[in-house]
Design a protein around this motif. Structure first.
Motif, PDB file in Angstrom:
ATOM      1  N   ALA A  65       4.994   3.994  -5.165  1.00  0.00           N
ATOM      2  CA  ALA A  65       3.894   3.689  -6.069  1.00  0.00           C
ATOM      3  C   ALA A  65       2.672   3.447  -5.278  1.00  0.00           C
ATOM      4  CB  ALA A  65       4.115   3.118  -7.233  1.00  0.00           C
ATOM      5  N   SER A  66       2.917   2.291  -4.592  1.00  0.00           N
ATOM      6  CA  SER A  66       1.930   1.765  -3.812  1.00  0.00           C
ATOM      7  C   SER A  66       1.148   2.868  -2.656  1.00  0.00           C
ATOM      8  CB  SER A  66       2.341   0.515  -3.004  1.00  0.00           C
ATOM      9  OG  SER A  66       1.343  -0.268  -2.349  1.00  0.00           O
ATOM     10  N   THR A  68       1.296   5.948  -2.988  1.00  0.00           N
ATOM     11  CA  THR A  68       0.638   7.182  -3.638  1.00  0.00           C
ATOM     12  C   THR A  68      -0.583   6.686  -4.294  1.00  0.00           C
ATOM     13  OG1 THR A  68       3.141   7.812  -4.421  1.00  0.00           O
ATOM     14  CG2 THR A  68       1.138   8.721  -5.722  1.00  0.00           C
ATOM     15  N   ARG A  69      -0.848   5.547  -4.693  1.00  0.00           N
ATOM     16  CA  ARG A  69      -2.047   4.775  -5.360  1.00  0.00           C
ATOM     17  C   ARG A  69      -2.924   4.924  -3.843  1.00  0.00           C
ATOM     18  NH1 ARG A  69       0.996   1.306  -8.052  1.00  0.00           N
ATOM     19  NH2 ARG A  69       0.755  -0.336  -6.498  1.00  0.00           N
ATOM     20  N   THR A  72      -3.936   8.453  -2.995  1.00  0.00           N
ATOM     21  CA  THR A  72      -4.864   9.012  -4.051  1.00  0.00           C
ATOM     22  C   THR A  72      -6.523   8.511  -3.730  1.00  0.00           C
ATOM     23  OG1 THR A  72      -3.351   9.297  -5.347  1.00  0.00           O
ATOM     24  CG2 THR A  72      -5.347   9.233  -6.690  1.00  0.00           C
ATOM     25  N   SER A  73      -6.429   7.095  -3.504  1.00  0.00           N
ATOM     26  CA  SER A  73      -7.784   6.573  -3.651  1.00  0.00           C
ATOM     27  C   SER A  73      -8.424   6.844  -2.407  1.00  0.00           C
ATOM     28  CB  SER A  73      -7.520   5.010  -3.747  1.00  0.00           C
ATOM     29  OG  SER A  73      -8.699   4.026  -3.487  1.00  0.00           O
ATOM     30  N   ARG A  85      -3.700  13.404  -9.216  1.00  0.00           N
ATOM     31  CA  ARG A  85      -2.563  12.844  -8.953  1.00  0.00           C
ATOM     32  C   ARG A  85      -1.482  13.280  -9.988  1.00  0.00           C
ATOM     33  NH1 ARG A  85      -1.865   6.133  -9.147  1.00  0.00           N
ATOM     34  NH2 ARG A  85       0.554   6.017  -8.759  1.00  0.00           N
TER      35      ARG A  85
END
Length: 204
Positions: A65-66, A68-69, A72-73, A85
């Protein structure tokens, strides 16, 4: 004449004059061309990072998840893309599952199969998709050091092929008081920047 009516007539006359002066500017060919010339950034779907099915070491649940975030950012910060996302609750994905174009297992990461990533991207309607998997992970508690390896595909959804695939290794080092999550976050940042560099999308 009523003074209030006279004032009203003058006001409307002034507005009409101003509007007449602005009309040629607002609707001039140059302004219209400038508005049309502004490019629309292509949409890119960020699929969730997750450990590869071949990974044998334990990987923290939050690491995918880290990544992916952060991806995305970072893609948003380039200003080159309209970033989408992936979520299982996306209406287009839910409809595809209900109508049988995708199966429930198809929307559970990792997204290692290019063909599957293309199908998901087409359902959502993006020009590109980026799919990453965690290939290796190690945290050395004594040295407060995280080592991380990921492979990432940059996929052209229209053509259905991976334009480029990169594999990188990254590290994060903390201090004596750093937590594992803090050290992991540094490795994640290093990994994402390296991926963007390898994909020629620019360092964030």
């Amino acid at each position: 004449m009523n003074p209030f009516r006279r004032t009203s007539v003058r006001m409307w006359t002034a507005r009409a004059v101003v509007s007449a002066m602005l009309m040629p500017i607002l609707f001039s060919p140059a302004v219209a061309a400038a508005a049309q010339a502004k490019p629309v950034p292509p949409a890119v779907l960020v699929l969730p990072f997750a450990p590869s099915q071949q990974v044998e070491t334990a990987v923290p649940t939050a690491l995918g998840a880290s990544l992916t975030r952060a991806m995305t950012s970072s893609l948003r910060n380039t200003g080159k893309f309209d970033v989408v996302r992936f979520t299982e609750t996306n209406p287009s994905i839910q409809r595809a599952v209900e109508e049988g174009r995708l199966r429930q297992p198809d929307i559970i990461p990792p997204f290692e199969d290019t063909e599957l990533a293309v199908r998901v991207g087409r359902e959502i309607g993006t020009a590109y998709a980026i799919a990453g998997v965690i290939e290796d992970y190690n945290y050395d508690s004594a040295a407060r050091k995280t080592s991380l390896s990921v492979s990432v595909q940059w996929i052209d959804v229209k053509t259905g092929r991976a334009v480029k695939t990169v594999a990188i290794s990254a590290e994060g080092t903390g201090t004596a008081t750093s937590t594992q999550d803090e050290v992991d976050a540094r490795a994640v940042s290093d990994a994402v920047n390296r991926v963007l560099q390898e994909l020629a999308l620019g360092e964030v």
